[in-house]
Scaffold this motif. Structure first.
Motif, PDB file in Angstrom:
ATOM      1  N   VAL A 158     -20.775  78.835  36.549  1.00  0.00           N
ATOM      2  CA  VAL A 158     -21.318  77.485  36.724  1.00  0.00           C
ATOM      3  C   VAL A 158     -20.392  76.433  36.116  1.00  0.00           C
ATOM      4  O   VAL A 158     -20.701  75.246  36.161  1.00  0.00           O
ATOM      5  N   LEU A 159     -19.260  76.861  35.573  1.00  0.00           N
ATOM      6  CA  LEU A 159     -18.180  75.945  35.211  1.00  0.00           C
ATOM      7  C   LEU A 159     -17.170  75.940  36.342  1.00  0.00           C
ATOM      8  O   LEU A 159     -16.570  76.973  36.648  1.00  0.00           O
ATOM      9  N   SER A 160     -16.973  74.773  36.952  1.00  0.00           N
ATOM     10  CA  SER A 160     -16.088  74.680  38.106  1.00  0.00           C
ATOM     11  C   SER A 160     -14.853  73.832  37.858  1.00  0.00           C
ATOM     12  O   SER A 160     -13.917  73.871  38.663  1.00  0.00           O
ATOM     13  N   THR A 161     -14.831  73.058  36.792  1.00  0.00           N
ATOM     14  CA  THR A 161     -13.696  72.192  36.523  1.00  0.00           C
ATOM     15  C   THR A 161     -13.236  72.372  35.084  1.00  0.00           C
ATOM     16  O   THR A 161     -14.011  72.787  34.205  1.00  0.00           O
ATOM     17  N   LEU A 162     -11.994  72.031  34.860  1.00  0.00           N
ATOM     18  CA  LEU A 162     -11.457  72.088  33.505  1.00  0.00           C
ATOM     19  C   LEU A 162     -12.189  71.105  32.597  1.00  0.00           C
ATOM     20  O   LEU A 162     -12.414  71.379  31.420  1.00  0.00           O
ATOM     21  N   ALA A 163     -12.583  69.965  33.148  1.00  0.00           N
ATOM     22  CA  ALA A 163     -13.329  68.984  32.353  1.00  0.00           C
ATOM     23  C   ALA A 163     -14.625  69.581  31.817  1.00  0.00           C
ATOM     24  O   ALA A 163     -14.989  69.378  30.643  1.00  0.00           O
ATOM     25  N   GLN A 164     -15.355  70.319  32.658  1.00  0.00           N
ATOM     26  CA  GLN A 164     -16.599  70.943  32.205  1.00  0.00           C
ATOM     27  C   GLN A 164     -16.330  71.947  31.080  1.00  0.00           C
ATOM     28  O   GLN A 164     -17.075  72.009  30.093  1.00  0.00           O
ATOM     29  N   ALA A 165     -15.287  72.752  31.240  1.00  0.00           N
ATOM     30  CA  ALA A 165     -14.957  73.733  30.214  1.00  0.00           C
ATOM     31  C   ALA A 165     -14.570  73.051  28.899  1.00  0.00           C
ATOM     32  O   ALA A 165     -14.984  73.475  27.813  1.00  0.00           O
ATOM     33  N   LEU A 166     -13.805  71.973  28.986  1.00  0.00           N
ATOM     34  CA  LEU A 166     -13.399  71.254  27.779  1.00  0.00           C
ATOM     35  C   LEU A 166     -14.591  70.602  27.083  1.00  0.00           C
ATOM     36  O   LEU A 166     -14.672  70.580  25.855  1.00  0.00           O
ATOM     37  N   LEU A 168     -17.579  71.752  26.983  1.00  0.00           N
ATOM     38  CA  LEU A 168     -18.286  72.816  26.270  1.00  0.00           C
ATOM     39  C   LEU A 168     -17.525  73.262  25.029  1.00  0.00           C
ATOM     40  O   LEU A 168     -18.122  73.629  24.014  1.00  0.00           O
ATOM     41  N   ALA A 169     -16.203  73.236  25.105  1.00  0.00           N
ATOM     42  CA  ALA A 169     -15.380  73.715  23.993  1.00  0.00           C
ATOM     43  C   ALA A 169     -15.288  72.718  22.850  1.00  0.00           C
ATOM     44  O   ALA A 169     -15.068  73.100  21.691  1.00  0.00           O
ATOM     45  N   GLU A 170     -15.467  71.436  23.152  1.00  0.00           N
ATOM     46  CA  GLU A 170     -15.180  70.365  22.185  1.00  0.00           C
ATOM     47  C   GLU A 170     -15.893  70.477  20.838  1.00  0.00           C
ATOM     48  O   GLU A 170     -15.318  70.113  19.814  1.00  0.00           O
ATOM     49  N   PRO A 171     -17.129  70.969  20.780  1.00  0.00           N
ATOM     50  CA  PRO A 171     -17.780  71.031  19.461  1.00  0.00           C
ATOM     51  C   PRO A 171     -17.140  72.026  18.497  1.00  0.00           C
ATOM     52  O   PRO A 171     -17.474  72.021  17.302  1.00  0.00           O
ATOM     53  N   GLN A 176     -10.922  78.543  17.770  1.00  0.00           N
ATOM     54  CA  GLN A 176     -12.056  79.409  18.057  1.00  0.00           C
ATOM     55  C   GLN A 176     -12.448  79.406  19.530  1.00  0.00           C
ATOM     56  O   GLN A 176     -12.843  80.445  20.070  1.00  0.00           O
ATOM     57  N   VAL A 177     -12.365  78.246  20.195  1.00  0.00           N
ATOM     58  CA  VAL A 177     -12.748  78.147  21.599  1.00  0.00           C
ATOM     59  C   VAL A 177     -11.670  77.374  22.353  1.00  0.00           C
ATOM     60  O   VAL A 177     -11.395  76.217  22.045  1.00  0.00           O
ATOM     61  N   GLY A 178     -11.077  78.035  23.324  1.00  0.00           N
ATOM     62  CA  GLY A 178     -10.094  77.406  24.195  1.00  0.00           C
ATOM     63  C   GLY A 178     -10.525  77.493  25.643  1.00  0.00           C
ATOM     64  O   GLY A 178     -11.678  77.823  25.953  1.00  0.00           O
ATOM     65  N   VAL A 179      -9.599  77.197  26.534  1.00  0.00           N
ATOM     66  CA  VAL A 179      -9.870  77.222  27.968  1.00  0.00           C
ATOM     67  C   VAL A 179      -8.749  77.963  28.685  1.00  0.00           C
ATOM     68  O   VAL A 179      -7.626  78.069  28.183  1.00  0.00           O
ATOM     69  N   VAL A 180      -9.092  78.458  29.857  1.00  0.00           N
ATOM     70  CA  VAL A 180      -8.123  79.104  30.734  1.00  0.00           C
ATOM     71  C   VAL A 180      -7.752  78.132  31.842  1.00  0.00           C
ATOM     72  O   VAL A 180      -8.628  77.557  32.495  1.00  0.00           O
ATOM     73  N   VAL A 192      -7.036  67.524  37.681  1.00  0.00           N
ATOM     74  CA  VAL A 192      -6.574  68.672  36.903  1.00  0.00           C
ATOM     75  C   VAL A 192      -5.431  68.316  35.952  1.00  0.00           C
ATOM     76  O   VAL A 192      -5.411  68.756  34.803  1.00  0.00           O
ATOM     77  N   LEU A 193      -4.474  67.520  36.370  1.00  0.00           N
ATOM     78  CA  LEU A 193      -3.352  67.204  35.486  1.00  0.00           C
ATOM     79  C   LEU A 193      -3.808  66.349  34.305  1.00  0.00           C
ATOM     80  O   LEU A 193      -3.342  66.537  33.171  1.00  0.00           O
ATOM     81  N   THR A 194      -4.729  65.428  34.549  1.00  0.00           N
ATOM     82  CA  THR A 194      -5.291  64.635  33.461  1.00  0.00           C
ATOM     83  C   THR A 194      -6.025  65.522  32.475  1.00  0.00           C
ATOM     84  O   THR A 194      -5.916  65.353  31.250  1.00  0.00           O
ATOM     85  N   GLN A 195      -6.774  66.485  32.987  1.00  0.00           N
ATOM     86  CA  GLN A 195      -7.548  67.369  32.114  1.00  0.00           C
ATOM     87  C   GLN A 195      -6.650  68.372  31.384  1.00  0.00           C
ATOM     88  O   GLN A 195      -6.952  68.765  30.246  1.00  0.00           O
ATOM     89  N   ILE A 196      -5.554  68.791  32.008  1.00  0.00           N
ATOM     90  CA  ILE A 196      -4.595  69.646  31.316  1.00  0.00           C
ATOM     91  C   ILE A 196      -4.003  68.900  30.121  1.00  0.00           C
ATOM     92  O   ILE A 196      -3.868  69.436  29.019  1.00  0.00           O
ATOM     93  N   GLU A 197      -3.661  67.642  30.350  1.00  0.00           N
ATOM     94  CA  GLU A 197      -3.140  66.825  29.246  1.00  0.00           C
ATOM     95  C   GLU A 197      -4.190  66.695  28.140  1.00  0.00           C
ATOM     96  O   GLU A 197      -3.880  66.797  26.947  1.00  0.00           O
ATOM     97  N   ARG A 198      -5.425  66.452  28.536  1.00  0.00           N
ATOM     98  CA  ARG A 198      -6.520  66.373  27.561  1.00  0.00           C
ATOM     99  C   ARG A 198      -6.671  67.684  26.798  1.00  0.00           C
ATOM    100  O   ARG A 198      -6.936  67.682  25.584  1.00  0.00           O
ATOM    101  N   ALA A 199      -6.490  68.794  27.485  1.00  0.00           N
ATOM    102  CA  ALA A 199      -6.718  70.102  26.873  1.00  0.00           C
ATOM    103  C   ALA A 199      -5.785  70.353  25.699  1.00  0.00           C
ATOM    104  O   ALA A 199      -6.195  70.866  24.654  1.00  0.00           O
TER     105      ALA A 199
END
Length: 285
Positions: A158-166, A168-171, A176-180, A192-199
């Motif tokens: 139910v996570l479809s975008t990098l933004a959604q994963a980030l 969830l990870a932010e807290p 401890q919690v990263g993203v793929v 996606v490129l904006t969110q990769i930079e954010r990641a």
């Protein structure tokens, strides 16, 4: 490290190989890292796999997979077992495929407790993380949330975008919690490129394979060797590098033809395609 020193074979790319055969293949082809799958590790034995990989001088770039957190019990016991396995293997991260709608099995079969409540499913993932993150942190395991292509939202993630994963990870601390970042799943996203930079240093794993057109009837097997599909690896890899990721780069391919091909030929092709399509954007050091 040079590009080839960061190349990793995700075990599912040569699915018919056992753990020992995959490790031996990496050694023969001078591939320095391997992404392992829990089913194969269980078959070979956890302690035996850890020793085999260590003796071969390979890094474990990831363990696939934990997750499926949207069911009634959030899969907590199985995920704790997966965390223990990742710790024993010294894996760089445990990949979490978070699960689809409650009561929906991978492949689309509805079961008991089926619900169409997507918001609730995503809330269940967040709730499960609150229980799993401290357990993983105590064992030195980094959890890696993997967003999947929207076509898998109902039954796998139910996570479809990098933004959604980030989000969830932010807290949680980045250690401890990263993203793929998986090219097959994310190439289509205009953000996606904006969110990769954010990641930034939340990127725990970078996985590459191509998106085939037309997709096969079983869309799960729509991954191809780099260069056989439509993905612009240059921009994605450059973005991941600019974000500061210096970990291993896994080639993870689900494809029926590749699975039936000679695995040694697959690895030779994989190295050539990696050099042509991916490594040009990989920095040294």
């Amino acid at each position: 490290m040079t590009a080839i020193e960061r190349l990793s074979l995700n075990q599912w790319t040569t699915r018919r190989w056992s753990v020992r055969e995959a490790v031996d293949g990496c050694v023969r082809h001078e591939i320095p890292a391997i992404g392992l799958w829990r089913e194969a590790v269980a078959e070979h034995g956890l302690a035996e796999t850890a020793t085999l990989v260590t003796d071969a001088g390979l890094r474990v770039s990831s363990l696939c997979r934990g997750g499926f957190l949207t069911g009634p019990d959030r899969g907590l016991d199985d995920n704790r077992a997966a965390i223990d396995e990742a710790a024993a293997l010294g894996a760089a991260c445990l990949v979490l495929v978070v699960g689809g709608l409650p009561g929906m099995a991978p492949g689309g079969a509805r079961g008991p407790g089926f619900s169409r409540d997507l918001a609730d499913a995503r809330a269940r993932v967040a709730d499960a993380l609150t229980a799993l993150v401290p357990y993983a942190a105590e064992r030195g395991v980094r959890l890696a949330l993997e967003p999947l292509h929207p076509m898998y939202c109902a039954d796998r993630a139910v996570l479809s975008t990098l933004a959604q994963a980030l989000d969830l990870a932010e807290p949680y601390p980045t250690a401890q919690v990263g993203v793929v970042v998986d090219t097959f799943h994310l190439w289509w996203d205009p953000e996606v490129l904006t969110q990769i930079e954010r990641a930034g240093d939340r990127i725990a794993s970078y996985q590459v394979s191509d998106f085939l057109v037309p997709l096969p009837a079983d869309t799960l097997l729509g991954r191809g060797m780099m260069g056989d599909g439509v993905i612009d690896f240059h921009s994605l890899t450059a973005g991941v590098e600019a974000a500061g990721y210096r970990g291993d780069i896994e080639v993870e391919i689900f494809n029926a033809d590749i699975w039936t091909a000679d695995p040694d030929h697959v690895l030779s092709t994989m190295k050539r395609r990696f050099a042509r399509y991916v490594s040009g954007c990989v920095e040294s050091g």
